[in-house]
Motif scaffolding. Structure first.
Motif, short mmCIF file in Angstrom:
data_model
loop_
_atom_site.label_atom_id
_atom_site.label_comp_id
_atom_site.label_asym_id
_atom_site.label_seq_id
_atom_site.Cartn_x
_atom_site.Cartn_y
_atom_site.Cartn_z
N GLN A 110 15.97 19.81 46.51
CA GLN A 110 17.20 19.74 45.31
C GLN A 110 17.21 20.69 44.35
OE1 GLN A 110 17.39 16.66 41.73
NE2 GLN A 110 19.56 16.30 42.53
N SER A 112 16.46 23.80 45.25
CA SER A 112 16.16 25.57 46.06
C SER A 112 17.48 26.34 45.84
CB SER A 112 16.29 24.67 47.15
OG SER A 112 17.20 23.99 47.69
N GLY A 113 18.63 25.82 45.84
CA GLY A 113 19.79 27.03 45.50
C GLY A 113 20.80 26.68 46.84
N LYS A 114 20.28 26.03 47.40
CA LYS A 114 20.99 25.80 48.45
C LYS A 114 23.34 25.76 47.87
CE LYS A 114 20.48 20.88 49.16
NZ LYS A 114 21.35 20.79 48.65
N THR A 116 24.14 26.68 45.66
CA THR A 116 24.74 28.76 45.54
C THR A 116 24.70 29.35 46.61
OG1 THR A 116 23.59 28.37 43.33
CG2 THR A 116 24.15 30.15 43.67
N ASP A 138 27.54 16.44 49.59
CA ASP A 138 25.97 15.61 48.33
C ASP A 138 26.32 14.71 47.36
OD1 ASP A 138 24.42 15.81 46.82
OD2 ASP A 138 23.84 17.75 46.17
N ARG A 141 23.34 14.00 44.08
CA ARG A 141 23.38 14.65 42.36
C ARG A 141 24.82 14.81 41.74
NH1 ARG A 141 24.08 20.14 40.55
NH2 ARG A 141 24.15 20.65 41.95
N GLN A 147 30.49 22.07 41.24
CA GLN A 147 29.43 23.05 41.28
C GLN A 147 30.15 23.56 42.24
OE1 GLN A 147 25.36 22.19 41.61
NE2 GLN A 147 25.21 25.24 42.02
N GLY A 193 20.63 17.31 48.23
CA GLY A 193 18.88 16.92 48.21
C GLY A 193 18.38 16.25 47.16
N THR A 248 15.25 31.74 48.90
CA THR A 248 16.23 32.55 48.14
C THR A 248 15.40 32.52 46.52
OG1 THR A 248 16.05 29.90 46.83
CG2 THR A 248 17.86 31.02 47.56
N LYS A 249 15.91 32.80 45.33
CA LYS A 249 14.71 33.48 44.30
C LYS A 249 14.07 34.53 44.51
CE LYS A 249 16.62 28.99 42.33
NZ LYS A 249 16.31 27.13 41.97
N ASP A 251 14.85 37.14 43.46
CA ASP A 251 14.82 38.28 42.29
C ASP A 251 14.04 38.58 41.13
OD1 ASP A 251 16.34 35.68 42.17
OD2 ASP A 251 16.80 36.27 40.28
N GLY A 274 18.35 35.56 48.55
CA GLY A 274 19.12 34.92 47.62
C GLY A 274 18.33 36.47 46.99
N1 LIG Z 1 17.66 33.52 40.34
C1 LIG Z 1 17.99 33.35 41.09
N2 LIG Z 1 18.30 31.69 40.58
C2 LIG Z 1 19.16 31.07 41.87
C3 LIG Z 1 18.99 31.78 43.55
N3 LIG Z 1 19.73 31.13 44.15
C4 LIG Z 1 20.55 29.57 42.99
N4 LIG Z 1 19.90 30.17 42.13
C5 LIG Z 1 19.87 29.25 40.85
O1 LIG Z 1 19.32 27.88 41.42
C6 LIG Z 1 19.30 27.10 40.46
C7 LIG Z 1 19.93 25.44 41.44
O2 LIG Z 1 20.93 26.22 42.22
P1 LIG Z 1 21.60 25.26 42.75
O3 LIG Z 1 22.39 25.85 43.60
O4 LIG Z 1 22.68 24.20 42.20
O5 LIG Z 1 20.59 24.08 43.78
P2 LIG Z 1 20.79 23.48 45.02
O6 LIG Z 1 20.20 23.31 46.20
O7 LIG Z 1 22.36 23.58 45.77
O8 LIG Z 1 20.63 21.78 44.43
P3 LIG Z 1 21.35 20.48 45.04
O9 LIG Z 1 22.76 20.63 44.61
O10 LIG Z 1 21.20 19.37 43.36
O11 LIG Z 1 20.60 19.89 45.76
C8 LIG Z 1 21.33 27.43 40.03
O12 LIG Z 1 21.01 27.98 38.19
C9 LIG Z 1 21.65 28.45 40.51
O13 LIG Z 1 22.22 29.48 40.14
C10 LIG Z 1 18.55 33.35 43.20
O14 LIG Z 1 18.81 33.78 45.03
N5 LIG Z 1 18.60 34.11 42.28
#
Ligand SMILES: Nc1nc2c(ncn2[C@@H]2O[C@H](COP(=O)(O)OP(=O)(O)OP(=O)(O)O)[C@@H](O)[C@H]2O)c(=O)[nH]1
Length: 497
Positions: A110, A112-114, A116, A138, A141, A147, A193, A248-249, A251, A274
């Protein structure tokens, strides 16, 4: 240590070694220790770092190298190759084919940015002509479906999910059936997640995979998790047949070493990274260009791809014709600025240029660079067509400059600055005069016609040096194959301050 710093540290270690008069065991040892330290600080697993040291020592046997061989080059090449090997598991990931139905399942912790990343992946393929669709399986959550729905709607990608149903397997299967009927050729399943690796998560993942039989399971990993990356990636690999990784992330302050560790743990390649929260902040991951960029050697083919992406094909012959006759007008510059801004954040573009590692263009400066381009464009918006199309430097009289400054709400100094920059670029481009046009007028065929002397003349000397002189440039051009190089030079002219 963030990724750019890692690259910087490795390049510095190599440069220090190059400065030594004699490269002996001691100098090599110091250089390798320096590189290892940088990798460890970037959270690359200890064992991987040790293996890399051993492998380089095997390749570079200073005693057996004949006198006169370029040791520095051999060591640099060995470091490059070893970093590439770390990131290359040796087998490519499954790639979806247009028109042929594929199912891709996303897994990860959860946050991790999945979610997105699912949308980014769908959007990327949509732009390549696929018919993607998104299924939100999912159910863990609250808010996950909303989302995905929101992201999908924005990107105009069909989606499926439910507020009521709590069985993720049921949703996944229903979604799959729906989109198969609708002839989607890329059905993407977002799974739940958890905060940490736990049995319930892995069991749910296993069940969804069993019911949907994905062609590819993608493990999404937050690039900033540090040393935990190896264990996390391995845990996922053991429970699902992970075939690819997306980090991801990358940046922010992410430690890039996690990516290297995840590849080792899953024996699967990183396919995308990402680089921001926005839907198109998503880059294809290619090992060699990535390592080149990491080491500040640039990623020309990536840059060329971006240029090809943003520059409409029908404008390419026109631009080439203008360049060939040495006409570099303000209008042409304006159009190039437009293209540059379309390519995405300026820092990303610069990091692909040899000699311009992202370390040299830190975050604050990216914004300045971008703002400067926009400022120049505002100034040009206040020019007449005759001014934009003129090649006569004397046309820009004082009264015209005052009028333009007033019209664009800028200082006179801003206008003269912009004109200076234009003159500098025009001078550089003029060295490209006489360029032989490719027969079909396409940019992508230009490099075959580019003459190496023309290129070396046009490049700023410090950049040429960083590229390894004429030999380095030749090698780069070869590596690029059919890719175009002309616009790269234009972009380079904007670097610097
Ligand atoms: N800066 C940055 N933020 C990112 C990136 N990818 C995702 N995010 C941010 O990370 C946060 C979590 O992303 P989600 O996509 O909600 O995460 P998830 O893994 O799907 O979470 P669950 O659905 O709860 O499992 C969000 O605020 C996104 O905007 C990236 O490559 N860079």
């Amino acid at each position: 240590m963030v990724l750019a710093q890692l690259g910087g540290s490795i390049s510095r270690a190599l440069a220090q070694m190059s400065n030594a008069t004699v490269i002996d065991e001691k100098v090599l040892g110091e250089c390798l220790n320096e590189i290892s330290r940088a990798l460890l600080q970037s959270d690359v697993q200890f064992k991987m770092v040790r293996d890399m040291q051993t492998n380089i020592r095997k390749i570079v046997n200073l005693e057996t190298l004949a006198a006169g061989t370029n040791k520095r080059r051999i060591i640099q090449q060995a470091v490059f190759t070893e970093l590439c090997n770390m990131l290359d598991p040796g087998k490519p990931a499954f790639t979806p084919k247009k028109g042929k139905p594929s199912v891709v399942m996303f897994v990860g912790l959860q946050g991790s940015g999945k979610t997105t990343t699912c949308t980014k992946y769908a959007y990327y393929h949509q732009r390549k002509g696929f018919k993607p669709s998104l299924v939100c399986a999912d159910t863990f959550r609250a808010g996950a479906f909303d989302q995905l729905k929101q992201n999908a709607t924005k990107a105009k990608i069909p989606f499926y999910g439910s507020y009521m149903e709590s069985d993720p397997v049921k949703i996944a299967v229903e979604g799959l059936e729906r989109f198969r009927k609708e002839n989607s050729d890329l059905i993407i399943i977002d799974t739940s997640g958890r905060h940490k690796q736990e049995a319930a998560l892995f069991e749910e993942m296993r069940q969804v995979a069993e019911a949907t039989k994905p062609d590819l399971v993608i493990f999404v990993m937050d690039g900033s998790i540090g040393q935990a990356a190896f264990d996390q990636a391995q845990a996922f690999k053991q429970s699902a047949s992970v075939g690819a990784v997306i980090v991801t992330k990358l940046d922010g302050h992410a430690k890039g070493g996690g990516a290297l560790s995840a590849v080792a743990a899953t024996k699967s390649p990183v396919i995308f990274i990402g680089t921001g929260e926005h839907i198109d902040e998503f880059e294809i991951f290619d090992v060699k260009p990535f390592v080149s960029r990491l080491l500040g050697m640039g990623d020309l083919s990536g840059l060329m791809d971006k240029i090809q992406d943003v520059m409409p094909a029908d404008q390419q012959p026109e631009l080439l014709a203008k360049l060939a006759d040495g006409t570099f007008t303000l209008r042409l510059l304006y159009e190039q600025f437009q293209n540059l801004l379309k390519m995405g954040p300026i820092g990303q573009v610069f990091s692909m240029l040899p000699g311009f590692s992202s370390e040299l263009m830190p975050k604050g400066h990216e914004k300045e660079g971008q703002a400067k381009i926009k400022r120049y464009m505002t100034i040009m918006d206040s020019m007449t067509a005759a001014e934009l199309d003129s090649t006569n430097p004397k046309l820009m009289t004082e009264s015209r400059i005052i009028r333009i400054a007033r019209g664009s709400g800028r200082q006179i100094r801003d206008v003269t600055d912009m004109l200076e920059e234009y003159k500098r670029l025009a001078k550089m481009w003029s060295k490209m005069k006489g360029l032989k046009m490719p027969k079909n007028g396409k940019m992508s065929d230009l490099s075959q016609n580019l003459n190496i002397q023309q290129m070396t003349k046009a490049l700023p000397p410090q950049v040429l040096k960083q590229m390894g002189g004429m030999g380095g440039l030749q090698a780069l051009m070869k590596q690029m194959g059919g890719k175009d190089m002309s616009k790269m030079l234009g972009g380079m002219g904007l670097g610097g301050d």
